[in-house]
Design an enzyme around this catalytic site. Structure first.
Site, short mmCIF file in Angstrom:
data_model
loop_
_atom_site.label_atom_id
_atom_site.label_comp_id
_atom_site.label_asym_id
_atom_site.label_seq_id
_atom_site.Cartn_x
_atom_site.Cartn_y
_atom_site.Cartn_z
N ASP A 266 49.94 24.48 69.25
CA ASP A 266 49.62 23.07 69.02
C ASP A 266 50.94 22.30 69.10
O ASP A 266 51.90 22.64 68.41
CB ASP A 266 48.97 22.89 67.64
CG ASP A 266 48.55 21.45 67.38
OD1 ASP A 266 47.40 21.13 67.65
OD2 ASP A 266 49.40 20.67 66.90
N LEU A 267 51.00 21.28 69.99
CA LEU A 267 52.24 20.54 70.14
C LEU A 267 52.58 19.77 68.87
O LEU A 267 51.69 19.17 68.24
CB LEU A 267 52.14 19.55 71.31
CG LEU A 267 51.97 20.15 72.70
CD1 LEU A 267 52.04 19.05 73.76
CD2 LEU A 267 53.03 21.21 72.99
N ASP A 310 45.91 18.63 72.29
CA ASP A 310 47.23 19.24 72.51
C ASP A 310 47.25 20.70 72.11
O ASP A 310 48.29 21.25 71.76
CB ASP A 310 48.30 18.46 71.72
CG ASP A 310 48.03 18.45 70.23
OD1 ASP A 310 46.84 18.52 69.84
OD2 ASP A 310 48.99 18.38 69.44
#
Length: 383
Positions: A266-267, A310
């Site tokens: 997950d960014l 994301d």
């Protein structure tokens, strides 16, 4: 070599080239309308556009062949010279595209110069000086086209590039487990087959023009493969989409492979990037993140997908904890290295979680996904 040139032969060649131009125009329109402007699609468009131009030049060659007058002779010479230049351009763009799809990265600059640019530049120089040497072609006093002494050897050299690409694609295919990936590599490998058959007929029957119409067929096969891939591909990043991930999950549930590692990413601060710099920059961040993941897993059997937003997922057919920790660190190091070298108004990093299975059990992939998701959020909280 048999010459079968006649007015009916010219009409046949013009007709098949016109039909092929229509096919190539449809292919170009499909790429423009149905696909995002990614690096590989741009290379495909360049290659296909080159094929369209060479087909049009071939039509003009047949229309001018044998026409009387100095102007017709001069035009014929200019058209045929352009024809050979565009062939070089097509080979160059095809090699760049195929290499990128086979290995997941652009060809190294030194390799490209040594094995592609320099040899093709020599070929271009032969073409540019042909009006002096007539080694590639010449036009007689009746304005009829004839092959030069280097015409066939240089054609063989040009054909060797897609042949080598085919060998590389088949070699790479042996190590791939994904059905979609194996199909794509086989399509790239078979690209040479229609042009090879067309060129063989063209060499044997002097006067028949089948090389580039056959290449149009190969381009159509590449498009059909791209269309089938697009159904299972995330349009923004080019990674697999959630639908294809579920298919991959089912393969592990039903297959014999007991070992599997699921990694979730997950960014970090993605909402901040979107809010401060806009959604177009956020989309660029997602695309860059996908490229980073490709660079980490290039040459491996890892399955990469974008879950949505994301979030990304990596599925690896191995089950060692030490390997999973090492892979996690490789991913974080790759993000760090990218953020240090690229001049962006933000840094890219990711929170990561992973889970391992070494035995079959019903629903194990869903459990692995849940466990990796929980670890990822613990990593985000700790970070």
């Amino acid at each position: 070599m048999v010459s079968i040139y006649s007015a009916s032969t010219a009409l046949f060649n013009i007709g098949i080239n016109v039909f092929s131009c229509i096919i190539v125009t449809i292919i170009l329109f499909s790429y423009k309308r149905n696909f995002a402007s990614t690096h590989d699609i741009r290379l495909l468009i360049k290659t296909t556009f080159g094929i369209a131009i060479v087909l049009l030049l071939d039509i003009m060659m047949w229309l001018l062949n044998g026409k009387s007058g100095r102007l017709a002779g001069a035009l014929s010479h200019a058209v045929i010279t352009s024809y050979f230049f565009v062939q070089i351009y097509i080979v160059f763009e095809w090699v760049r595209y195929a290499w990128y799809r086979i290995f997941g990265k652009k060809m190294d600059v030194c390799k490209e110069k040594l094995f592609v640019i320099i040899p093709l530049t020599v070929f271009a120089l032969f073409t540019a000086t042909n009006f002096l040497t007539e080694w590639i072609f010449y036009i007689d006093q009746n304005n009829m086209y004839h092959r030069g002494i280097l015409s066939e050897p240089l054609a063989v050299v040009l054909l060797m590039y897609p042949v080598i690409i085919s060998v590389l694609a088949l070699y790479k295919r042996k190590g791939e487990q994904s059905h979609d990936r194996r199909t794509e590599l086989l399509t790239i490998a078979l690209f040479i087959l229609p042009p090879f058959l067309g060129a063989s007929v063209q060499i044997a029957l002097y006067g028949i023009s089948l090389l580039w119409p056959a290449t149009a067929i190969s381009s159509l096969l590449i498009l059909l493969n791209k269309e089938s891939q697009a159904i299972l591909q995330d349009p923004l990043t080019g990674l697999n989409n959630r639908r294809n991930m579920e298919k991959h999950f089912a393969m592990f549930e039903q297959g014999q492979n007991r070992l599997v590692t699921v990694i979730m990413l997950d960014l970090d601060n993605f909402k901040h990037i979107n809010d401060q710099y806009g959604h177009s920059v956020g989309d660029k961040a997602l695309h860059l993140a996908a490229d980073i993941l490709r660079s980490v897993f290039i040459g491996t059997s890892a399955f990469l997908a974008r879950l949505g937003g994301d979030e990304f997922i990596v599925i690896i057919p191995q089950g060692k904890e030490s390997a999973a920790r090492e892979t996690e660190q490789k991913i974080k190091d790759a993000f760090d290295a990218f953020s240090r070298t690229e001049k962006l108004p933000f840094s890219l990093s990711a929170s990561i979680g992973w889970a391992i299975s070494d035995s079959h059990s019903p629903g194990r992939m869903e459990r692995l996904l849940k466990e990796a998701d929980e670890k990822m959020y613990r990593d985000k909280t700790a970070g």
